[in-house]
Design a protein around this motif. Structure first.
Motif, PDB file in Angstrom:
ATOM      1  N   THR A  25      29.523  75.158 -54.293  1.00 31.80           N
ATOM      2  CA  THR A  25      29.101  76.255 -53.417  1.00 31.80           C
ATOM      3  C   THR A  25      29.899  76.287 -52.127  1.00 31.80           C
ATOM      4  OG1 THR A  25      26.868  76.093 -54.333  1.00 31.80           O
ATOM      5  CG2 THR A  25      27.136  77.318 -52.279  1.00 31.80           C
ATOM      6  N   SER A  26      29.991  75.135 -51.463  1.00 32.77           N
ATOM      7  CA  SER A  26      30.739  75.104 -50.203  1.00 32.77           C
ATOM      8  C   SER A  26      32.222  75.361 -50.429  1.00 32.77           C
ATOM      9  CB  SER A  26      30.533  73.751 -49.507  1.00 32.77           C
ATOM     10  OG  SER A  26      29.239  73.661 -48.959  1.00 32.77           O
ATOM     11  N   SER A  27      32.738  74.971 -51.589  1.00 37.02           N
ATOM     12  CA  SER A  27      34.152  75.236 -51.889  1.00 37.02           C
ATOM     13  C   SER A  27      34.429  76.739 -51.927  1.00 37.02           C
ATOM     14  CB  SER A  27      34.533  74.601 -53.223  1.00 37.02           C
ATOM     15  OG  SER A  27      34.346  73.207 -53.197  1.00 37.02           O
ATOM     16  N   ILE A  28      33.489  77.486 -52.496  1.00 38.30           N
ATOM     17  CA  ILE A  28      33.668  78.940 -52.593  1.00 38.30           C
ATOM     18  C   ILE A  28      33.658  79.564 -51.204  1.00 38.30           C
ATOM     19  CG2 ILE A  28      32.610  81.068 -53.443  1.00 38.30           C
ATOM     20  CD1 ILE A  28      31.600  79.404 -55.836  1.00 38.30           C
ATOM     21  N   PHE A  29      32.690  79.182 -50.392  1.00 31.98           N
ATOM     22  CA  PHE A  29      32.621  79.740 -49.039  1.00 31.98           C
ATOM     23  C   PHE A  29      33.781  79.242 -48.172  1.00 31.98           C
ATOM     24  CE2 PHE A  29      28.239  80.602 -50.292  1.00 31.98           C
ATOM     25  CZ  PHE A  29      28.030  81.840 -49.719  1.00 31.98           C
ATOM     26  N   GLY A  30      34.162  77.967 -48.337  1.00 33.55           N
ATOM     27  CA  GLY A  30      35.298  77.459 -47.585  1.00 33.55           C
ATOM     28  C   GLY A  30      36.574  78.205 -47.917  1.00 33.55           C
ATOM     29  N   ALA A  31      36.757  78.531 -49.213  1.00 31.70           N
ATOM     30  CA  ALA A  31      37.919  79.338 -49.592  1.00 31.70           C
ATOM     31  C   ALA A  31      37.827  80.745 -49.020  1.00 31.70           C
ATOM     32  CB  ALA A  31      38.027  79.392 -51.119  1.00 31.70           C
ATOM     33  N   GLY A  32      36.597  81.248 -48.886  1.00 30.17           N
ATOM     34  CA  GLY A  32      36.412  82.589 -48.338  1.00 30.17           C
ATOM     35  C   GLY A  32      36.786  82.707 -46.872  1.00 30.17           C
ATOM     36  N   VAL A  33      36.856  81.569 -46.169  1.00 29.73           N
ATOM     37  CA  VAL A  33      37.287  81.600 -44.766  1.00 29.73           C
ATOM     38  C   VAL A  33      38.720  82.106 -44.656  1.00 29.73           C
ATOM     39  CG1 VAL A  33      37.835  80.138 -42.769  1.00 29.73           C
ATOM     40  CG2 VAL A  33      35.683  79.792 -44.009  1.00 29.73           C
ATOM     41  N   ALA A  34      39.568  81.731 -45.623  1.00 29.72           N
ATOM     42  CA  ALA A  34      41.001  82.044 -45.536  1.00 29.72           C
ATOM     43  C   ALA A  34      41.294  83.546 -45.490  1.00 29.72           C
ATOM     44  CB  ALA A  34      41.743  81.384 -46.697  1.00 29.72           C
ATOM     45  N   SER A  68      34.730  71.731 -47.200  1.00 27.84           N
ATOM     46  CA  SER A  68      34.471  72.566 -48.372  1.00 27.84           C
ATOM     47  C   SER A  68      34.264  71.731 -49.633  1.00 27.84           C
ATOM     48  CB  SER A  68      35.645  73.529 -48.593  1.00 27.84           C
ATOM     49  OG  SER A  68      35.862  74.333 -47.458  1.00 27.84           O
ATOM     50  N   ASN A  69      34.635  70.462 -49.561  1.00 30.62           N
ATOM     51  CA  ASN A  69      34.565  69.580 -50.736  1.00 30.62           C
ATOM     52  C   ASN A  69      33.339  68.671 -50.650  1.00 30.62           C
ATOM     53  OD1 ASN A  69      35.676  68.541 -53.192  1.00 30.62           O
ATOM     54  ND2 ASN A  69      36.303  66.726 -52.059  1.00 30.62           N
ATOM     55  N   THR A  70      32.192  69.251 -50.303  1.00 30.55           N
ATOM     56  CA  THR A  70      30.968  68.478 -50.131  1.00 30.55           C
ATOM     57  C   THR A  70      29.775  69.374 -50.408  1.00 30.55           C
ATOM     58  OG1 THR A  70      29.608  67.270 -48.521  1.00 30.55           O
ATOM     59  CG2 THR A  70      31.022  68.996 -47.662  1.00 30.55           C
ATOM     60  N   THR A  71      28.637  68.741 -50.713  1.00 23.87           N
ATOM     61  CA  THR A  71      27.419  69.530 -50.903  1.00 23.87           C
ATOM     62  C   THR A  71      26.752  69.862 -49.575  1.00 23.87           C
ATOM     63  OG1 THR A  71      26.203  67.464 -51.262  1.00 23.87           O
ATOM     64  CG2 THR A  71      26.949  68.663 -53.203  1.00 23.87           C
ATOM     65  N   PHE A  72      27.211  69.279 -48.463  1.00 28.31           N
ATOM     66  CA  PHE A  72      26.742  69.730 -47.157  1.00 28.31           C
ATOM     67  C   PHE A  72      27.180  71.180 -46.948  1.00 28.31           C
ATOM     68  CE2 PHE A  72      26.946  65.075 -45.992  1.00 28.31           C
ATOM     69  CZ  PHE A  72      25.576  64.917 -45.872  1.00 28.31           C
ATOM     70  N   ASP A  73      26.414  71.931 -46.189  1.00 28.52           N
ATOM     71  CA  ASP A  73      26.647  73.378 -46.090  1.00 28.52           C
ATOM     72  C   ASP A  73      27.453  73.800 -44.874  1.00 28.52           C
ATOM     73  OD1 ASP A  73      24.764  72.805 -44.156  1.00 28.52           O
ATOM     74  OD2 ASP A  73      23.137  73.918 -45.114  1.00 28.52           O
ATOM     75  N   ASN A  74      28.190  72.869 -44.248  1.00 33.98           N
ATOM     76  CA  ASN A  74      28.860  73.206 -42.987  1.00 33.98           C
ATOM     77  C   ASN A  74      30.021  74.172 -43.162  1.00 33.98           C
ATOM     78  OD1 ASN A  74      28.015  70.026 -42.869  1.00 33.98           O
ATOM     79  ND2 ASN A  74      27.384  71.178 -41.069  1.00 33.98           N
ATOM     80  N   ALA A  75      30.712  74.135 -44.298  1.00 31.83           N
ATOM     81  CA  ALA A  75      31.763  75.119 -44.549  1.00 31.83           C
ATOM     82  C   ALA A  75      31.168  76.512 -44.689  1.00 31.83           C
ATOM     83  CB  ALA A  75      32.556  74.748 -45.798  1.00 31.83           C
ATOM     84  N   GLN A  76      29.945  76.591 -45.183  1.00 32.20           N
ATOM     85  CA  GLN A  76      29.264  77.876 -45.283  1.00 32.20           C
ATOM     86  C   GLN A  76      28.952  78.416 -43.892  1.00 32.20           C
ATOM     87  OE1 GLN A  76      26.036  77.678 -48.279  1.00 32.20           O
ATOM     88  NE2 GLN A  76      26.942  75.745 -48.947  1.00 32.20           N
ATOM     89  N   HIS A  77      28.555  77.538 -42.974  1.00 28.98           N
ATOM     90  CA  HIS A  77      28.331  77.962 -41.589  1.00 28.98           C
ATOM     91  C   HIS A  77      29.611  78.572 -41.007  1.00 28.98           C
ATOM     92  CE1 HIS A  77      25.301  74.358 -41.393  1.00 28.98           C
ATOM     93  NE2 HIS A  77      24.921  75.299 -42.238  1.00 28.98           N
ATOM     94  N   ALA A  78      30.728  77.895 -41.259  1.00 26.53           N
ATOM     95  CA  ALA A  78      32.008  78.379 -40.726  1.00 26.53           C
ATOM     96  C   ALA A  78      32.335  79.764 -41.259  1.00 26.53           C
ATOM     97  CB  ALA A  78      33.120  77.385 -41.072  1.00 26.53           C
ATOM     98  N   PHE A  79      32.066  79.988 -42.533  1.00 24.02           N
ATOM     99  CA  PHE A  79      32.345  81.298 -43.142  1.00 24.02           C
ATOM    100  C   PHE A  79      31.553  82.396 -42.453  1.00 24.02           C
ATOM    101  CE2 PHE A  79      30.977  84.613 -46.066  1.00 24.02           C
ATOM    102  CZ  PHE A  79      32.185  85.093 -46.554  1.00 24.02           C
TER     103      PHE A  79
END
Length: 478
Positions: A25-34, A68-79
């Protein structure tokens, strides 16, 4: 939820596919930041080539990649934070209330994750303002720049508050861009209330109280304090060997170098980034678990990383500074590769940390550093698995091969953790998942490894094609 649902319709054993898909999940949102960052760069005036280059720096040389490579949701916050500022900026650029509302709705999603994001949302909403457009009736009068850098900063802050005050007064007195800016700002904050209402409704539905969300009760049940040493927390986030955001995301130094130029060109966004950063860092500094343990780096600050990445294209460059920029980006890339190479919990277990070590010693990250110890951990991967490593991970279900989040048994003395972890392969296998999953027998893999690798390569090919087409279109337009 769609990923979890999709995993239930595969043929792999039990619920492991759902667990594996959820971990992406976080990988998808982390990629969406780009893509959002790339489009934002173009709106800020960067060329297609520079926008692409700095997007790659943000994606692979900063903390966003391991976050983005973790189950923590912090990359989602960034998005969602970056998307909210981008939509707010479009609202100011297009003079559109619709964009401002969309930005507020996006920022409201942050409240569904953590209520403390209400501290930074008013700063994010500043992106809807336009303090110095063609209608400059509310711009502050220019003042003479003092020579000292300290006084220049003080003068800039003073002018910013003067501009804000003048803007509000002009909005009250007469129609114009000042009033439109204030309306967009208010619409942004009003739209955030949707997220607040949903958060309160969820609390009431699950816990029987609008204000109870289970987090405070969990903290008090574990008998550790909510608030800690503010000085230790502040220094931990900024300069400690164990959690400094500048060590775990070196390109942020470029944000500091470029902020002056960025301030002069896009003051509204610069103020939004600075105010959001100040609010969040001061709040987190007072929290006992400032490092967000057990994790890699200062994960609570991940929400700020793409906001500071907006400054990267505005770093003034000369020949000497170009070499410095290349060196910083290179170090940043190396740090992120190190972050992805080994299971993060290995550091905490090898040091025998107690469950709430961060509450017992607020200066612990000036004594220990997962980043510095990662070098030895990476080198040890060449030694292979310990002879005692009979199980893949520490889950009670020994044939599951997805999560490794469970630590030693509660009754076990934590000084025995280094010996305990040698029973599990996951701590001694290289990451990311395409590497460690290849060590598993095919029947134990949560997904079909070959099919997933083919799918990933297909996505890489598609992305490369879209980038190539974008460059051709961009060069034609330029």
């Amino acid at each position: 939820m769609p990923l979890v649902w999709l995993g239930l319709y595969t043929s792999a054993p039990e619920i492991q596919p759902s667990q594996f898909l959820f971990s992406l999940t976080s990988s998808i949102f982390g990629a969406g930041v780009a893509p959002i960052l790339f489009l934002f760069y173009l709106e800020l005036g960067a060329t297609t080539r520079r926008a692409f280059a700095w997007t790659m720096v943000s994606s692979f040389a900063t903390f966003i990649w391991p976050a983005s490579n973790t189950t923590f949701d912090n990359a989602q916050h960034a998005f969602f934070a970056l998307a909210a500022v981008y939509l707010g900026f479009l609202g100011a650029r297009r003079k559109s209330s619709i964009y401002a509302v969309a930005g507020g709705l996006t920022a409201g999603v942050l409240v569904l994750y953590q209520e403390y994001f209400l501290l930074i949302i008013p700063a994010l909403a500043l992106s809807t303002l336009e303090w110095e457009p063609g209608d400059s009736s509310f711009a502050a009068m220019p003042t003479t720049e003092p020579g000292s850098i300290v006084w220049r900063v003080v003068a800039a802050v003073k002018r910013t508050f003067q501009s804000a005050s003048t803007l509000v007064c002009a909005a009250w007195d007469r129609p114009g861009e000042a009033r439109s800016s204030c309306i967009r700002y208010c619409l942004f904050l009003t739209a955030v209330s949707v997220g607040v209402v949903l958060s309160l409704a969820y609390n009431d539905l699950r816990f029987g109280s609008y204000l109870e969300n289970g987090k405070i009760k969990s903290i008090t049940a574990n008998a550790y304090p909510l608030f800690g040493n503010p000085l230790a927390g502040f220094l931990t986030l900024l300069v400690s060997p164990g959690k400094s955001i500048f060590l775990y995301s070196p390109p942020l130094v470029l944000g500091l170098l470029g902020m002056g130029s960025f301030w002069r060109r896009h003051r509204e966004i610069a103020v939004a980034v600075l105010m959001a950063s100040l609010s969040l860092v001061l709040f987190l500094s007072c929290i006992c678990f400032v490092g967000g343990d057990w994790c890699w780096g200062p994960r609570y600050l991940a929400v700020l990383v793409p906001l500071w990445a907006l400054v990267f294209p505005f770093v003034p460059l000369n020949r000497a500074r170009r070499k410095l920029v290349v060196a910083i980006v290179g170090v940043g890339l190396l740090v992120q590769v190190m972050a992805l190479s080994v299971e993060n919990q290995r550091f905490f277990l090898e040091n025998g940390f107690r469950d709430y070590f961060w509450a017992e010693d607020s200066w612990v990250y000036f004594k220990h550093s997962a980043l510095f110890e990662r070098v030895g951990e990476m080198m040890s991967l060449t030694d292979g698995l310990p002879p005692t490593a009979r199980f893949f991970n520490s889950l009670p279900v020994t044939n599951w091969c997805t999560y490794t989040l469970l630590g030693p048994p509660p009754e076990m003395d934590r000084s025995l953790s280094p010996s305990w972890m040698r029973n599990y392969k996951i701590f001694y296998l290289p990451r990311p998942w395409p590497l460690w999953m290849s060590y598993l027998p095919p029947p134990q893999r949560p997904v079909d490894l070959d099919a997933w690798l083919v799918g990933l390569l297909g996505l890489v090919g598609l992305g490369a094609g879209l980038i190539y087409r974008g460059f051709k279109t961009g060069n034609a337009n330029e």
